[in-house]
Design an enzyme around this catalytic site. Structure first.
Site, mmCIF file in Angstrom:
data_model
loop_
_atom_site.group_PDB
_atom_site.id
_atom_site.type_symbol
_atom_site.label_atom_id
_atom_site.label_comp_id
_atom_site.label_asym_id
_atom_site.label_seq_id
_atom_site.Cartn_x
_atom_site.Cartn_y
_atom_site.Cartn_z
ATOM 1 N N GLN A 132 139.217 6.395 -11.439
ATOM 2 C CA GLN A 132 140.390 6.378 -10.572
ATOM 3 C C GLN A 132 140.030 6.074 -9.124
ATOM 4 O O GLN A 132 140.766 5.387 -8.422
ATOM 5 C CB GLN A 132 141.127 7.725 -10.652
ATOM 6 C CG GLN A 132 142.415 7.777 -9.871
ATOM 7 C CD GLN A 132 143.405 6.720 -10.344
ATOM 8 O OE1 GLN A 132 143.498 6.424 -11.536
ATOM 9 N NE2 GLN A 132 144.137 6.132 -9.409
ATOM 10 N N GLU A 133 138.900 6.591 -8.677
ATOM 11 C CA GLU A 133 138.521 6.428 -7.273
ATOM 12 C C GLU A 133 138.024 5.018 -6.953
ATOM 13 O O GLU A 133 138.377 4.456 -5.914
ATOM 14 C CB GLU A 133 137.429 7.438 -6.904
ATOM 15 C CG GLU A 133 137.896 8.886 -6.865
ATOM 16 C CD GLU A 133 138.760 9.194 -5.659
ATOM 17 O OE1 GLU A 133 138.888 8.351 -4.763
ATOM 18 O OE2 GLU A 133 139.319 10.302 -5.608
ATOM 19 N N SER A 134 137.177 4.456 -7.821
ATOM 20 C CA SER A 134 136.517 3.205 -7.456
ATOM 21 C C SER A 134 136.436 2.181 -8.572
ATOM 22 O O SER A 134 135.900 1.094 -8.361
ATOM 23 C CB SER A 134 135.082 3.509 -6.989
ATOM 24 O OG SER A 134 134.294 3.977 -8.094
ATOM 25 N N TYR A 229 147.921 10.802 -8.773
ATOM 26 C CA TYR A 229 146.464 10.870 -8.952
ATOM 27 C C TYR A 229 146.078 11.829 -10.071
ATOM 28 O O TYR A 229 145.272 11.493 -10.950
ATOM 29 C CB TYR A 229 145.824 11.315 -7.628
ATOM 30 C CG TYR A 229 144.320 11.445 -7.649
ATOM 31 C CD1 TYR A 229 143.509 10.349 -7.366
ATOM 32 C CD2 TYR A 229 143.692 12.664 -7.925
ATOM 33 C CE1 TYR A 229 142.129 10.469 -7.367
ATOM 34 C CE2 TYR A 229 142.326 12.786 -7.925
ATOM 35 C CZ TYR A 229 141.535 11.683 -7.640
ATOM 36 O OH TYR A 229 140.168 11.800 -7.647
#
Length: 242
Positions: A132-134, A229
């Site tokens: 999800q982050e990168s 998120y």
């Protein structure tokens, strides 16, 4: 020149490269989605002609916003999604399809397993946060200045001994350590820990959120980004656990 059997292999290689570029262009916003889809469809037809294989599938077609949101939520109906998440989902196109088959995960597998064991976290949760982050891009930098696989801010990274946030081992170790601390802080409530990872523990604490039930009750008070998120990370986690 009408024979498909005379196609130069080098031309085929260029066509395949163009297909990849066409798919990459689908990652842009809604304004360009229509033209990108048309280009992808044109390419599919051209490739089918060259190969002499007519196919009814539209492999190069872009995902609709509802397809993307449904995929992220594990196939749940859009009508079952809170309106805040559904609204955000309209503008969200995943960089990669959630699943266990990411070609980029294998190169970080040992790092993730070591960090997860070291700090007592499920490796699927760590992978889900990285996705999800990168999207497993160790050189990723956000508009806010977060860096690397787990998108560490400089202050957070330095607090955990990071000297190079783009070093996968340092980044994953520090990010997993930070996430583990949040899970412990909130007594194993992973949803709250994820919300704190995204929005900051200070914001979570000011709202009096301590449990996942608190999070569900007060989710609407958090930024839309954070609302989405948590759901997205849990969906990634389920897929990595398969």
């Amino acid at each position: 020149m009408n024979s498909t059997n005379s196609i130069d292999p080098r031309v085929m290689k260029e066509l395949l490269q163009l297909q990849m570029l066409s798919k990459m262009s689908l990652l842009s916003g809604d304004d360009t989605k229509s033209s990108s889809t048309d280009e992808a469809n044109d390419f599919s037809e051209l490739l089918q002609t060259v190969m002499g294989q007519a196919s009814g599938s539209a492999a190069g077609t872009a995902l609709t916003s509802q397809d993307a949101m449904s995929s992220l939520l594990g196939g749940a109906s859009m009508t079952s999604v809170p309106s805040s998440l559904a609204a955000l989902g309209k503008a969200y196109t995943p960089l990669q399809t959630p699943g266990k088959s990411f070609s980029t995960t294998s190169q970080y597998e040992n790092i993730i397993q070591q960090a997860s064991a070291k700090y007592g976290l499920d490796s699927s949760l760590v992978k889900a946060v990285i996705q999800q982050e990168s999207s497993f891009n160790h050189q990723a930098v956000s508009s806010a200045g977060a860096k690397g696989l787990m998108q560490l801010m400089d202050g957070t990274g330095s607090g955990f001994g990071v000297t190079n946030p783009f070093d996968p081992q340092q980044n994953v170790d520090a990010g997993t350590h930070f996430l583990s601390n949040l899970v412990k802080k909130y007594n194993g409530n992973e949803g709250v820990a994820l919300a704190a990872y995204n929005a900051g523990p200070g914001r979570i604490d000011r709202l009096g959120i301590r449990t996942d039930q608190d999070l569900a009750d007060k989710l609407h008070l958090l930024p839309q980004e954070t609302q989405a998120y948590v759901s997205k990370v849990f969906t990634h986690k389920r897929n990595f656990s398969l």
